[in-house]
Motif scaffolding. Structure first.
Motif, short mmCIF file in Angstrom:
data_model
loop_
_atom_site.label_atom_id
_atom_site.label_comp_id
_atom_site.label_asym_id
_atom_site.label_seq_id
_atom_site.Cartn_x
_atom_site.Cartn_y
_atom_site.Cartn_z
N THR A 28 0.96 -1.21 0.03
CA THR A 28 -0.06 -0.01 -0.04
C THR A 28 1.01 1.46 -0.01
O THR A 28 1.78 1.37 0.66
N PHE A 29 0.68 2.09 -0.88
CA PHE A 29 1.68 3.39 -0.91
C PHE A 29 0.73 4.42 -0.28
O PHE A 29 -0.32 4.80 -0.27
N SER A 30 1.97 5.13 0.21
CA SER A 30 1.43 6.54 1.04
C SER A 30 2.38 7.56 0.69
O SER A 30 1.75 8.55 -0.02
N SER A 31 3.46 7.63 1.00
CA SER A 31 4.45 8.82 0.75
C SER A 31 5.45 8.86 -0.23
O SER A 31 6.56 9.36 -0.58
N GLU A 32 5.44 7.43 -0.96
CA GLU A 32 6.28 7.26 -1.91
C GLU A 32 6.33 8.14 -3.25
O GLU A 32 5.36 8.84 -3.34
N VAL A 98 9.77 3.19 -8.26
CA VAL A 98 9.15 3.58 -6.98
C VAL A 98 10.46 3.97 -5.98
O VAL A 98 11.37 3.10 -5.85
N ARG A 99 10.28 5.21 -5.38
CA ARG A 99 11.28 5.62 -4.32
C ARG A 99 10.58 5.83 -3.23
O ARG A 99 9.87 6.13 -2.82
N SER A 100 11.08 4.95 -1.89
CA SER A 100 10.35 4.67 -0.70
C SER A 100 11.59 5.51 0.31
O SER A 100 11.01 5.58 1.62
N GLY A 101 12.65 5.66 0.10
CA GLY A 101 13.78 6.51 0.70
C GLY A 101 14.29 7.54 -0.22
O GLY A 101 13.75 8.64 -0.41
N MET A 102 15.50 7.30 -0.25
CA MET A 102 16.45 8.19 -0.93
C MET A 102 16.70 7.84 -2.44
O MET A 102 17.15 8.51 -2.98
N THR A 103 16.31 6.56 -2.59
CA THR A 103 16.81 6.03 -4.03
C THR A 103 15.37 5.30 -4.52
O THR A 103 14.61 4.81 -3.79
#
Length: 117
Positions: A28-32, A98-103
């Protein structure tokens, strides 16, 4: 694990349009941030556009600004790239990521876009 499946590529004449789709699954995507990249033969992969999943904020490479539009459909877990006024130099394999952090750490398999002159 995130799975990304792109579609919508093809052959189009210069000045034409295509819409690429990227269906995401596995979480589930939120802030990506969801992005599109491309790689032409003999060249390095380059950034095209990205969009914040929650707020919808977008960012574009200068080379596509005003011609391409990135959008997302939360209900369908899908990101789109509407490409108008296509040029031969837009020819490349286009990748969703998809980027969930810095990359950007999740990538699709790519879809070929070919623009003939």
């Amino acid at each position: 694990q995130v799975d990304l499946v792109e579609s919508g590529g093809g052959l189009v004449h210069a000045g034409g349009s295509l819409r690429l789709s990227c269906v995401a699954s596995g979480r589930t995507f939120s802030s990506e941030t969801m992005g599109w990249f491309r790689q032409a033969p003999g060249k390095e992969r380059e950034f095209v556009a990205d969009i914040n999943w929650s707020g919808g904020h977008t960012y574009y490479a200068d080379s596509v600004k005003g011609r391409f539009t990135i959008s997302r459909d939360k209900a369908k877990n899908t990101v789109y790239l509407q490409m108008n006024s296509l040029k031969p130099e837009d020819t490349a394999v286009y990748y969703c990521a998809v980027r969930s952090g810095m990359t950007f750490n999740y990538w699709g398999q790519g879809t070929q876009v070919t623009v003939s002159s």
